[in-house]
Enzyme design. Structure first.
Site, mmCIF file in Angstrom:
data_model
loop_
_atom_site.group_PDB
_atom_site.id
_atom_site.type_symbol
_atom_site.label_atom_id
_atom_site.label_comp_id
_atom_site.label_asym_id
_atom_site.label_seq_id
_atom_site.Cartn_x
_atom_site.Cartn_y
_atom_site.Cartn_z
ATOM 1 N N ASP A 29 48.301 70.368 82.295
ATOM 2 C CA ASP A 29 48.947 70.642 83.579
ATOM 3 C C ASP A 29 50.464 70.556 83.392
ATOM 4 O OD1 ASP A 29 50.062 70.076 86.326
ATOM 5 O OD2 ASP A 29 47.934 70.178 86.838
ATOM 6 N N ILE A 30 51.216 71.461 84.019
ATOM 7 C CA ILE A 30 52.675 71.442 83.866
ATOM 8 C C ILE A 30 53.329 70.347 84.704
ATOM 9 C CG2 ILE A 30 52.840 73.881 83.232
ATOM 10 C CD1 ILE A 30 53.878 74.394 86.107
ATOM 11 N N ASN A 86 40.066 70.376 93.962
ATOM 12 C CA ASN A 86 40.598 70.450 95.315
ATOM 13 C C ASN A 86 40.193 71.778 95.942
ATOM 14 O OD1 ASN A 86 41.989 67.995 94.848
ATOM 15 N ND2 ASN A 86 43.657 69.114 93.889
ATOM 16 N N GLY A 92 44.333 69.800 99.069
ATOM 17 C CA GLY A 92 45.361 69.689 98.040
ATOM 18 C C GLY A 92 45.403 70.852 97.065
ATOM 19 N N GLN A 93 44.653 71.914 97.318
ATOM 20 C CA GLN A 93 44.666 73.058 96.403
ATOM 21 C C GLN A 93 45.962 73.835 96.572
ATOM 22 O OE1 GLN A 93 41.341 75.774 96.832
ATOM 23 N NE2 GLN A 93 41.841 76.850 94.940
ATOM 24 N N HIS A 99 39.874 75.297 89.780
ATOM 25 C CA HIS A 99 40.231 74.589 88.558
ATOM 26 C C HIS A 99 39.794 73.135 88.673
ATOM 27 C CE1 HIS A 99 43.720 74.601 91.269
ATOM 28 N NE2 HIS A 99 44.089 73.445 90.744
ATOM 29 N N LEU A 100 39.437 72.601 87.552
ATOM 30 C CA LEU A 100 38.969 71.226 87.442
ATOM 31 C C LEU A 100 40.054 70.420 86.742
ATOM 32 C CD1 LEU A 100 36.566 69.190 87.659
ATOM 33 C CD2 LEU A 100 35.883 69.981 85.386
ATOM 34 N N HIS A 101 40.565 69.397 87.424
ATOM 35 C CA HIS A 101 41.546 68.494 86.828
ATOM 36 C C HIS A 101 40.812 67.423 86.025
ATOM 37 C CE1 HIS A 101 45.040 69.632 89.457
ATOM 38 N NE2 HIS A 101 44.052 70.016 90.252
#
Length: 113
Positions: A29-30, A86, A92-93, A99-101
């Site tokens: 993640d950036i 999310n 919070g998306q 996508h899966l954090h």
């Protein structure tokens, strides 16, 4: 379509891949929220969790198996890690491509916030 993650899938935006198979990609993640913060995305565009169908059952499983693989590869599997998806604005998306954090590398408190 001008989807950030689709552009990553199509190699229009460079990223250092951690994991890739026929169905998913994983990359850092950036804007990391933990020492390890990786995103797993499907190669096929699906905007939100609300857009999943039974036809996507295998894809969801592949995302979870990729999470397990990445956690082991990055050395956080034994101590533990968190997975988060999310959905929409209140959830919070911010990028509308599911996508899966994967978060780890430190103790993660509950509730998250």
């Amino acid at each position: 379509m001008d989807c950030l993650f689709c552009r990553i899938v199509n190699q229009q935006i460079p990223t250092k891949l951690i994991f890739e198979d026929e169905f998913v990609l994983a990359f850092h993640d950036i804007n990391p929220q933990a020492p390890v913060h990786v995103l797993i995305i499907p190669k096929r565009h699906i905007a939100t969790l609300n857009d999943l169908s039974l036809a996507d059952l295998e894809l969801g499983g592949r995302m979870l198996i990729a999470a397990r693989t990445v956690a082991a590869q990055l050395g956080i599997a034994a101590d533990g890690y968190r997975t988060v998806m999310n959905c929409n604005g209140h959830g919070g998306q911010t990028v509308f491509h599911i996508h899966l954090h994967i978060l780890g590398g430190r103790v993660l408190n509950w509730p998250p916030g």
